[in-house]
Design a protein around this motif. Structure first.
Motif, PDB file in Angstrom:
ATOM      1  N   VAL A 147      44.759  -9.803 -14.585  1.00 21.71           N
ATOM      2  CA  VAL A 147      43.336  -9.460 -14.614  1.00 21.71           C
ATOM      3  C   VAL A 147      43.198  -7.947 -14.654  1.00 21.71           C
ATOM      4  O   VAL A 147      43.951  -7.230 -13.988  1.00 21.71           O
ATOM      5  CB  VAL A 147      42.563 -10.059 -13.421  1.00 21.71           C
ATOM      6  CG1 VAL A 147      42.509 -11.568 -13.511  1.00 21.71           C
ATOM      7  CG2 VAL A 147      43.178  -9.642 -12.099  1.00 21.71           C
ATOM      8  N   VAL A 148      42.263  -7.491 -15.467  1.00 21.20           N
ATOM      9  CA  VAL A 148      42.052  -6.048 -15.632  1.00 21.20           C
ATOM     10  C   VAL A 148      40.549  -5.776 -15.583  1.00 21.20           C
ATOM     11  O   VAL A 148      39.794  -6.259 -16.444  1.00 21.20           O
ATOM     12  CB  VAL A 148      42.640  -5.551 -16.972  1.00 21.20           C
ATOM     13  CG1 VAL A 148      42.417  -4.055 -17.125  1.00 21.20           C
ATOM     14  CG2 VAL A 148      44.120  -5.900 -17.073  1.00 21.20           C
ATOM     15  N   ALA A 149      40.128  -5.012 -14.586  1.00 18.35           N
ATOM     16  CA  ALA A 149      38.707  -4.686 -14.442  1.00 18.35           C
ATOM     17  C   ALA A 149      38.223  -3.898 -15.651  1.00 18.35           C
ATOM     18  O   ALA A 149      38.841  -2.915 -16.052  1.00 18.35           O
ATOM     19  CB  ALA A 149      38.477  -3.895 -13.164  1.00 18.35           C
ATOM     20  N   GLN A 150      37.133  -4.369 -16.237  1.00 13.67           N
ATOM     21  CA  GLN A 150      36.481  -3.668 -17.339  1.00 13.67           C
ATOM     22  C   GLN A 150      35.276  -2.881 -16.840  1.00 13.67           C
ATOM     23  O   GLN A 150      35.002  -1.791 -17.320  1.00 13.67           O
ATOM     24  CB  GLN A 150      36.036  -4.671 -18.408  1.00 13.67           C
ATOM     25  CG  GLN A 150      37.178  -5.493 -18.971  1.00 13.67           C
ATOM     26  CD  GLN A 150      38.210  -4.645 -19.678  1.00 13.67           C
ATOM     27  OE1 GLN A 150      37.896  -3.933 -20.619  1.00 13.67           O
ATOM     28  NE2 GLN A 150      39.442  -4.705 -19.212  1.00 13.67           N
ATOM     29  N   ASP A 151      34.551  -3.465 -15.898  1.00  8.47           N
ATOM     30  CA  ASP A 151      33.371  -2.830 -15.304  1.00  8.47           C
ATOM     31  C   ASP A 151      33.378  -3.095 -13.812  1.00  8.47           C
ATOM     32  O   ASP A 151      33.616  -4.227 -13.377  1.00  8.47           O
ATOM     33  CB  ASP A 151      32.073  -3.420 -15.880  1.00  8.47           C
ATOM     34  CG  ASP A 151      31.929  -3.195 -17.366  1.00  8.47           C
ATOM     35  OD1 ASP A 151      31.943  -2.023 -17.778  1.00  8.47           O
ATOM     36  OD2 ASP A 151      31.822  -4.193 -18.101  1.00  8.47           O
TER      37      ASP A 151
ATOM     38  N   ALA B  83      38.703  -8.613 -17.677  1.00 15.79           N
ATOM     39  CA  ALA B  83      39.377  -9.312 -18.767  1.00 15.79           C
ATOM     40  C   ALA B  83      40.571 -10.047 -18.175  1.00 15.79           C
ATOM     41  O   ALA B  83      41.210  -9.575 -17.239  1.00 15.79           O
ATOM     42  CB  ALA B  83      39.845  -8.315 -19.819  1.00 15.79           C
ATOM     43  N   VAL B  84      40.854 -11.211 -18.735  1.00 19.48           N
ATOM     44  CA  VAL B  84      42.003 -11.996 -18.303  1.00 19.48           C
ATOM     45  C   VAL B  84      43.005 -12.003 -19.450  1.00 19.48           C
ATOM     46  O   VAL B  84      42.693 -12.437 -20.559  1.00 19.48           O
ATOM     47  CB  VAL B  84      41.598 -13.435 -17.932  1.00 19.48           C
ATOM     48  CG1 VAL B  84      42.817 -14.251 -17.537  1.00 19.48           C
ATOM     49  CG2 VAL B  84      40.567 -13.425 -16.812  1.00 19.48           C
ATOM     50  N   GLU B  85      44.193 -11.510 -19.180  1.00 20.80           N
ATOM     51  CA  GLU B  85      45.263 -11.469 -20.182  1.00 20.80           C
ATOM     52  C   GLU B  85      46.272 -12.564 -19.883  1.00 20.80           C
ATOM     53  O   GLU B  85      46.386 -13.023 -18.742  1.00 20.80           O
ATOM     54  CB  GLU B  85      45.950 -10.100 -20.139  1.00 20.80           C
ATOM     55  CG  GLU B  85      45.020  -8.940 -20.402  1.00 20.80           C
ATOM     56  CD  GLU B  85      45.670  -7.585 -20.168  1.00 20.80           C
ATOM     57  OE1 GLU B  85      46.789  -7.517 -19.610  1.00 20.80           O
ATOM     58  OE2 GLU B  85      45.041  -6.576 -20.539  1.00 20.80           O
TER      59      GLU B  85
END
Length: 126
Positions: free
Chosen positions: A63-67, A80-82
Motif C-alpha cells: 500500500v502506498v499513500a497517495q493523499d 494505491a494498492v500494488e
C-alpha cells in the motif's frame, strides 16, 4: 494533538510496517483500545490478523499513500494498492479515515475499490 506532519508520518510508518510484513511493530502505533470499524473489533490484534490474511491471499501486496489529508485529530488517506492483479486494469485503492490520540491511531473507518470480485478486504475479512 499531533500536527499534520506527525500524522502523515504515522500513516507512512504504519504502511511501512504492512509493506515489510513487520505486523507486530504496528501494534505500537495503535492505542490499546483502538477500534477498527470495518472489522468491528477493538485492539490491534484483529488488524494484525487481517493483514496476515490479506498478505496470504496477495503475497506481493503493498500500500502506498497517495493523499493524506489531516483535519484536527482525523486523517483521511487514499492509498494505491500494488501487487494485486485485476481484470479491470486499474489498481485497487483503499480509503481510510483515522482518528489519532496522543500520536497513535485510536479509531479507523475504511473502504476499498477495484479489488477482484470476491477478493476485497471487506469480503476476505468479513
Amino acid at each position: 494533538m499531533a500536527g499534520p506532519e506527525d500524522v502523515s508520518t504515522l500513516v507512512r510508518r504504519m504502511q511501512e510496517c504492512f509493506n515489510t510484513r513487520q505486523f507486530d511493530d504496528a501494534a505500537d502505533l495503535h492505542t490499546p483500545d483502538f477500534v477498527s470499524h470495518p472489522l468491528a473489533a477493538t485492539g490491534f490484534d484483529a488488524g494484525r490478523d487481517a493483514w496476515r490474511a490479506l498478505t496470504a491471499r496477495f503475497p506481493g501486496m503493498r500500500v502506498v499513500a497517495q493523499d493524506i489529508l489531516v483535519d484536527g485529530d482525523k486523517a483521511a488517506v487514499r492509498s494505491a494498492v500494488e501487487g494485486v492483479a485485476t481484470t479491470e486494469g486499474t489498481p485497487p485503492e483503499l480509503f481510510e479515515i483515522f482518528r489519532v490520540v496522543d500520536g497513535r491511531f485510536a479509531e479507523m473507518w475504511g473502504a476499498s475499490t477495484g479489488f477482484p470480485s470476491s477478493a476485497s478486504p471487506e469480503e476476505l475479512l468479513g
